[in-house]
Design a protein around this motif. Structure first.
Motif, PDB file in Angstrom:
ATOM      1  N   ASP A 140      87.376  23.407   2.167  1.00 51.16           N
ATOM      2  CA  ASP A 140      86.491  22.554   1.375  1.00 51.16           C
ATOM      3  C   ASP A 140      85.024  22.967   1.490  1.00 51.16           C
ATOM      4  OD1 ASP A 140      88.612  20.958   0.473  1.00 51.16           O
ATOM      5  OD2 ASP A 140      88.557  19.764   2.311  1.00 51.16           O
ATOM      6  N   VAL A 141      84.775  24.118   2.097  1.00 49.54           N
ATOM      7  CA  VAL A 141      83.403  24.580   2.319  1.00 49.54           C
ATOM      8  C   VAL A 141      82.677  24.795   0.990  1.00 49.54           C
ATOM      9  CG1 VAL A 141      83.901  27.063   2.294  1.00 49.54           C
ATOM     10  CG2 VAL A 141      82.062  26.189   3.779  1.00 49.54           C
ATOM     11  N   THR A 142      81.362  24.626   1.004  1.00 48.32           N
ATOM     12  CA  THR A 142      80.514  25.067  -0.105  1.00 48.32           C
ATOM     13  C   THR A 142      79.859  26.361   0.335  1.00 48.32           C
ATOM     14  OG1 THR A 142      80.123  22.825  -0.919  1.00 48.32           O
ATOM     15  CG2 THR A 142      78.519  24.521  -1.535  1.00 48.32           C
ATOM     16  N   SER A 311      60.189  27.112   2.658  1.00 55.51           N
ATOM     17  CA  SER A 311      60.255  28.186   1.664  1.00 55.51           C
ATOM     18  C   SER A 311      60.655  27.594   0.313  1.00 55.51           C
ATOM     19  CB  SER A 311      61.268  29.250   2.092  1.00 55.51           C
ATOM     20  OG  SER A 311      62.591  28.819   1.820  1.00 55.51           O
ATOM     21  N   HIS A 312      60.737  28.436  -0.707  1.00 54.50           N
ATOM     22  CA  HIS A 312      61.166  27.939  -2.024  1.00 54.50           C
ATOM     23  C   HIS A 312      62.629  28.274  -2.296  1.00 54.50           C
ATOM     24  CE1 HIS A 312      59.530  31.877  -4.070  1.00 54.50           C
ATOM     25  NE2 HIS A 312      60.499  32.111  -3.223  1.00 54.50           N
ATOM     26  N   GLU A 313      63.407  28.601  -1.253  1.00 53.19           N
ATOM     27  CA  GLU A 313      64.839  28.850  -1.428  1.00 53.19           C
ATOM     28  C   GLU A 313      65.564  27.529  -1.710  1.00 53.19           C
ATOM     29  OE1 GLU A 313      65.897  31.779  -1.664  1.00 53.19           O
ATOM     30  OE2 GLU A 313      64.365  32.989  -0.678  1.00 53.19           O
ATOM     31  N   TYR A 314      66.610  27.624  -2.517  1.00 50.16           N
ATOM     32  CA  TYR A 314      67.349  26.421  -2.922  1.00 50.16           C
ATOM     33  C   TYR A 314      68.339  25.913  -1.865  1.00 50.16           C
ATOM     34  CZ  TYR A 314      65.950  27.162  -7.862  1.00 50.16           C
ATOM     35  OH  TYR A 314      65.269  27.300  -9.038  1.00 50.16           O
ATOM     36  N   GLY A 315      68.735  26.772  -0.924  1.00 45.76           N
ATOM     37  CA  GLY A 315      69.878  26.460  -0.065  1.00 45.76           C
ATOM     38  C   GLY A 315      69.786  25.136   0.656  1.00 45.76           C
ATOM     39  N   SER A 316      68.659  24.875   1.311  1.00 46.81           N
ATOM     40  CA  SER A 316      68.554  23.649   2.108  1.00 46.81           C
ATOM     41  C   SER A 316      68.600  22.417   1.226  1.00 46.81           C
ATOM     42  CB  SER A 316      67.263  23.668   2.926  1.00 46.81           C
ATOM     43  OG  SER A 316      66.125  23.630   2.070  1.00 46.81           O
ATOM     44  N   GLY A 317      67.994  22.498   0.044  1.00 49.14           N
ATOM     45  CA  GLY A 317      68.013  21.361  -0.869  1.00 49.14           C
ATOM     46  C   GLY A 317      69.414  21.016  -1.329  1.00 49.14           C
ATOM     47  N   ILE A 318      70.231  22.046  -1.546  1.00 50.52           N
ATOM     48  CA  ILE A 318      71.626  21.798  -1.934  1.00 50.52           C
ATOM     49  C   ILE A 318      72.349  21.043  -0.829  1.00 50.52           C
ATOM     50  CG2 ILE A 318      73.846  22.938  -2.378  1.00 50.52           C
ATOM     51  CD1 ILE A 318      72.269  25.158  -3.810  1.00 50.52           C
ATOM     52  N   ILE A 319      72.204  21.501   0.406  1.00 47.71           N
ATOM     53  CA  ILE A 319      72.868  20.842   1.531  1.00 47.71           C
ATOM     54  C   ILE A 319      72.364  19.418   1.672  1.00 47.71           C
ATOM     55  CG2 ILE A 319      73.208  20.895   4.029  1.00 47.71           C
ATOM     56  CD1 ILE A 319      72.964  23.977   3.844  1.00 47.71           C
ATOM     57  N   HIS A 320      71.051  19.231   1.573  1.00 46.50           N
ATOM     58  CA  HIS A 320      70.470  17.891   1.702  1.00 46.50           C
ATOM     59  C   HIS A 320      70.994  16.960   0.607  1.00 46.50           C
ATOM     60  CE1 HIS A 320      67.181  14.851   1.166  1.00 46.50           C
ATOM     61  NE2 HIS A 320      67.317  14.794   2.480  1.00 46.50           N
ATOM     62  N   MET A 322      73.806  17.190  -1.133  1.00 42.53           N
ATOM     63  CA  MET A 322      75.232  16.915  -0.963  1.00 42.53           C
ATOM     64  C   MET A 322      75.485  15.965   0.206  1.00 42.53           C
ATOM     65  SD  MET A 322      77.015  20.593  -1.876  1.00 42.53           S
ATOM     66  CE  MET A 322      78.667  19.965  -1.541  1.00 42.53           C
ATOM     67  N   GLU A 323      74.635  16.018   1.219  1.00 47.52           N
ATOM     68  CA  GLU A 323      74.812  15.134   2.381  1.00 47.52           C
ATOM     69  C   GLU A 323      74.255  13.732   2.139  1.00 47.52           C
ATOM     70  OE1 GLU A 323      76.428  15.766   5.458  1.00 47.52           O
ATOM     71  OE2 GLU A 323      77.188  17.401   4.194  1.00 47.52           O
ATOM     72  N   THR A 324      73.158  13.626   1.389  1.00 50.86           N
ATOM     73  CA  THR A 324      72.479  12.339   1.243  1.00 50.86           C
ATOM     74  C   THR A 324      72.652  11.704  -0.130  1.00 50.86           C
ATOM     75  OG1 THR A 324      70.407  13.326   0.439  1.00 50.86           O
ATOM     76  CG2 THR A 324      70.695  13.145   2.849  1.00 50.86           C
ATOM     77  N   GLY A 325      73.059  12.491  -1.125  1.00 53.45           N
ATOM     78  CA  GLY A 325      73.155  11.971  -2.482  1.00 53.45           C
ATOM     79  C   GLY A 325      71.854  12.044  -3.249  1.00 53.45           C
ATOM     80  N   THR A 326      70.794  12.546  -2.623  1.00 53.23           N
ATOM     81  CA  THR A 326      69.519  12.707  -3.320  1.00 53.23           C
ATOM     82  C   THR A 326      69.682  13.719  -4.447  1.00 53.23           C
ATOM     83  OG1 THR A 326      68.347  12.323  -1.242  1.00 53.23           O
ATOM     84  CG2 THR A 326      67.086  13.309  -3.058  1.00 53.23           C
ATOM     85  N   PRO A 327      69.463  13.322  -5.708  1.00 49.44           N
ATOM     86  CA  PRO A 327      69.697  14.275  -6.798  1.00 49.44           C
ATOM     87  C   PRO A 327      68.552  15.269  -6.922  1.00 49.44           C
ATOM     88  CG  PRO A 327      68.960  12.179  -7.690  1.00 49.44           C
ATOM     89  CD  PRO A 327      69.102  11.984  -6.208  1.00 49.44           C
ATOM     90  N   VAL A 349      76.935  33.274 -14.866  1.00 50.06           N
ATOM     91  CA  VAL A 349      75.682  32.920 -15.525  1.00 50.06           C
ATOM     92  C   VAL A 349      74.793  32.144 -14.561  1.00 50.06           C
ATOM     93  CG1 VAL A 349      76.597  32.920 -17.873  1.00 50.06           C
ATOM     94  CG2 VAL A 349      76.738  30.818 -16.507  1.00 50.06           C
ATOM     95  N   GLU A 350      73.496  32.192 -14.838  1.00 51.56           N
ATOM     96  CA  GLU A 350      72.519  31.460 -14.034  1.00 51.56           C
ATOM     97  C   GLU A 350      71.952  30.350 -14.901  1.00 51.56           C
ATOM     98  OE1 GLU A 350      69.826  33.260 -10.743  1.00 51.56           O
ATOM     99  OE2 GLU A 350      68.612  33.286 -12.574  1.00 51.56           O
ATOM    100  N   VAL A 351      72.265  29.105 -14.522  1.00 53.93           N
ATOM    101  CA  VAL A 351      71.900  27.951 -15.349  1.00 53.93           C
ATOM    102  C   VAL A 351      71.400  26.821 -14.450  1.00 53.93           C
ATOM    103  CG1 VAL A 351      73.573  28.468 -17.191  1.00 53.93           C
ATOM    104  CG2 VAL A 351      74.275  27.043 -15.235  1.00 53.93           C
ATOM    105  N   PRO A 352      70.709  25.840 -15.048  1.00 50.33           N
ATOM    106  CA  PRO A 352      70.349  24.657 -14.268  1.00 50.33           C
ATOM    107  C   PRO A 352      71.605  23.937 -13.780  1.00 50.33           C
ATOM    108  CG  PRO A 352      69.147  24.735 -16.348  1.00 50.33           C
ATOM    109  CD  PRO A 352      70.212  25.780 -16.427  1.00 50.33           C
ATOM    110  N   CYS A 353      71.539  23.425 -12.562  1.00 44.66           N
ATOM    111  CA  CYS A 353      72.657  22.701 -11.966  1.00 44.66           C
ATOM    112  C   CYS A 353      72.128  21.429 -11.303  1.00 44.66           C
ATOM    113  CB  CYS A 353      73.366  23.537 -10.903  1.00 44.66           C
ATOM    114  SG  CYS A 353      74.029  25.119 -11.449  1.00 44.66           S
ATOM    115  N   LEU A 354      72.779  20.302 -11.562  1.00 44.06           N
ATOM    116  CA  LEU A 354      72.499  19.064 -10.847  1.00 44.06           C
ATOM    117  C   LEU A 354      73.258  19.089  -9.521  1.00 44.06           C
ATOM    118  CD1 LEU A 354      71.477  16.096 -10.636  1.00 44.06           C
ATOM    119  CD2 LEU A 354      73.603  15.435 -11.810  1.00 44.06           C
ATOM    120  N   VAL A 355      72.586  18.707  -8.445  1.00 47.70           N
ATOM    121  CA  VAL A 355      73.242  18.639  -7.131  1.00 47.70           C
ATOM    122  C   VAL A 355      73.077  17.235  -6.579  1.00 47.70           C
ATOM    123  CG1 VAL A 355      73.522  19.759  -4.899  1.00 47.70           C
ATOM    124  CG2 VAL A 355      72.471  21.023  -6.778  1.00 47.70           C
ATOM    125  N   ASP A 356      74.200  16.644  -6.162  1.00 48.46           N
ATOM    126  CA  ASP A 356      74.190  15.364  -5.437  1.00 48.46           C
ATOM    127  C   ASP A 356      75.458  15.319  -4.596  1.00 48.46           C
ATOM    128  OD1 ASP A 356      76.245  14.748  -7.244  1.00 48.46           O
ATOM    129  OD2 ASP A 356      74.984  13.464  -8.494  1.00 48.46           O
TER     130      ASP A 356
END
Length: 436
Positions: A140-142, A311-320, A322-327, A349-356
């Protein structure tokens, strides 16, 4: 608390930035950080740095370090890849030096071109092995995938495994910040919609809200071009903007080798006019290698306190998210499941993605402007055939990928292309699987 596994954690500076991003969130400050690398010395440095990052942020993670990839992945909630198969030497040097014998020059050689093809062929099998471990140990890993060639790697993973994967790059948000400086508008005020393929996405909208409504910022970018204010290091992209009407995300040195228009052995004037840095990746690697030992000693010095900035990397925001529900919205590399209608189904493809809490949810863009889709298709052709070669083991598809590569085809005839592929396969030796 989630378990976050870093694969290729010996990429110490990048790992440091991502760990700093992750641990700066209070909700993630007690996470388990599992560091893996095949190089025990670099792994040890990264482990020391991880503790220093935690100390600087007053975070209290559980930090693990192991050369056993399966142990690092066991039970992981998130896995982050930052590997380079074959390293600078021998493989990156091979990717540059052998094509030079045929008069084929490159700048970065990690995404497309003959260098990108070979990098993909040696990287995809390793990533698929990794994913097979994940299917067994953490199904189930991301999987946050930072390794180039991004589109080829992610396409192969999506075809050959069941692991949830998103490919991450910093070119979208990085270029937005560069353009903001060029036009004198704070990046925080800018809204954009950006879509395409990795390293060849375009800002379909680039605008900001004002008291009178929405201001299209493209006229300001056009003004930079018309007034001759384009930065000297960014002339290729401004020229492409002049011709296509949209601004592309990846740097000028990258983009110059994705198309047939800029790097030509019988046109040194173009190299000079557009300030194209040939062998740029080689130069960067040499500089980094020369400074690494001093940097390592500084990082390991008990007296050295680290300064940690986000930094401006997306990785930490994705984890945050998915863990907190912050969109939040990021730009991710995902399979084209009806997201861009005039690009092939299933390509990356590289497209906008919503993460929560529901994970990474790509947003449909519809049709791209037809000339942008046509340009991307020239790169997708190469990606598709490289992935086909990697998944089937058929050597013929490597030749076909090289034949259809825009820059390679602009410089070499068919006999030269086939001979070049043969030379590169032989030089890579055991870094590649056997092809038939």
């Amino acid at each position: 608390m989630p378990k976050i596994t870093f694969i290729g954690a010996g990429s110490t500076v990048f790992a440091k930035n991502l760990m700093g991003d992750i641990l700066s969130y209070p909700e993630l400050a007690d996470a388990t950080i599992s560091l893996h690398d095949i190089d025990p010395e670099r792994l040890r440095t990264s482990e020391i740095v991880a503790h220093k990052v935690a100390e600087a942020l007053d975070a209290h993670p559980t930090i693990q370090a192991t050369t056993d990839r399966r142990a690092a992945l066991d039970g992981a909630d998130y896995a982050i890849s930052m590997i380079q198969v074959g390293g600078y030497k021998p493989c990156t040097v091979t990717d540059f030096e052998i094509p030079k014998k045929y008069g084929l020059r490159q700048t970065i050689a990690d995404t497309l071109g003959i260098g990108g093809i070979m990098r993909g062929l040696r990287t995809i099998p390793v990533l698929l092995d990794m994913c097979r471990d994940m299917e067994e140990l953490c199904p189930d890993v991301t999987f946050l995938q930072y390794v180039n060639p991004m589109a080829m790697n992610c396409w192969a993973i999506s075809r050959a495994t069941k692991i949830k994967t998103v490919g991450l790059c910093h070119s979208v948000q990085g270029t937005a910040a560069q353009l903001a400086r060029d036009i004198g508008v704070p990046v925080e005020e800018i809204n954009y919609v950006c879509a395409g393929i990795n390293h060849m996405a375009f800002y379909l909208r680039f605008e900001r809200k004002t008291e009178d409504g929405v201001e299209d910022l493209y006229p300001r970018i056009r003004q930079v071009l018309e007034e001759g204010r384009a930065p000297a290091w960014n002339l290729v992209r401004y020229e492409v903007f002049r011709r296509l009407g949209y601004f592309v995300t990846e740097s000028s040195e990258h983009f110059a080798e994705y198309v047939p228009w800029f790097i030509k052995r019988d046109r040194p004037d173009l190299i000079e006019k557009f300030n194209i840095p040939l062998d740029e990746y080689i130069r960067r690697c040499e500089v980094q290698i020369a400074s690494w030992e001093r940097m390592r000693q500084d990082l390991e010095n008990p007296e050295t306190r680290l300064e940690v900035r986000r930094s401006h990397e997306y990785g930490s925001g994705i984890i945050h998210s998915m863990e907190t529900g912050t969109p939040r919205v990021i730009n991710g590399n995902v399979p084209n499941d009806g997201l861009i209608h005039n690009l092939p189904e299933g390509c990356c493809v590289e497209v906008p993605c919503l993460v929560d809490k529901n994970g990474v949810q790509p947003i449909s863009v519809g049709n791209l402007p037809p000339h942008l889709a046509a340009l991307m298709q020239t790169n997708i052709n190469v990606q598709a055939l490289t992935v086909e070669a990697a998944l089937t083991g058929k050597r013929e598809h490597i030749y076909h990928a090289a034949m259809l590569d825009p820059h390679t085809a602009a410089e070499l005839d068919l006999e030269q292309i086939w001979n070049l592929v043969d030379d590169l396969i032989e030089a890579h030796g055991d870094w590649l699987p056997a092809y038939h």
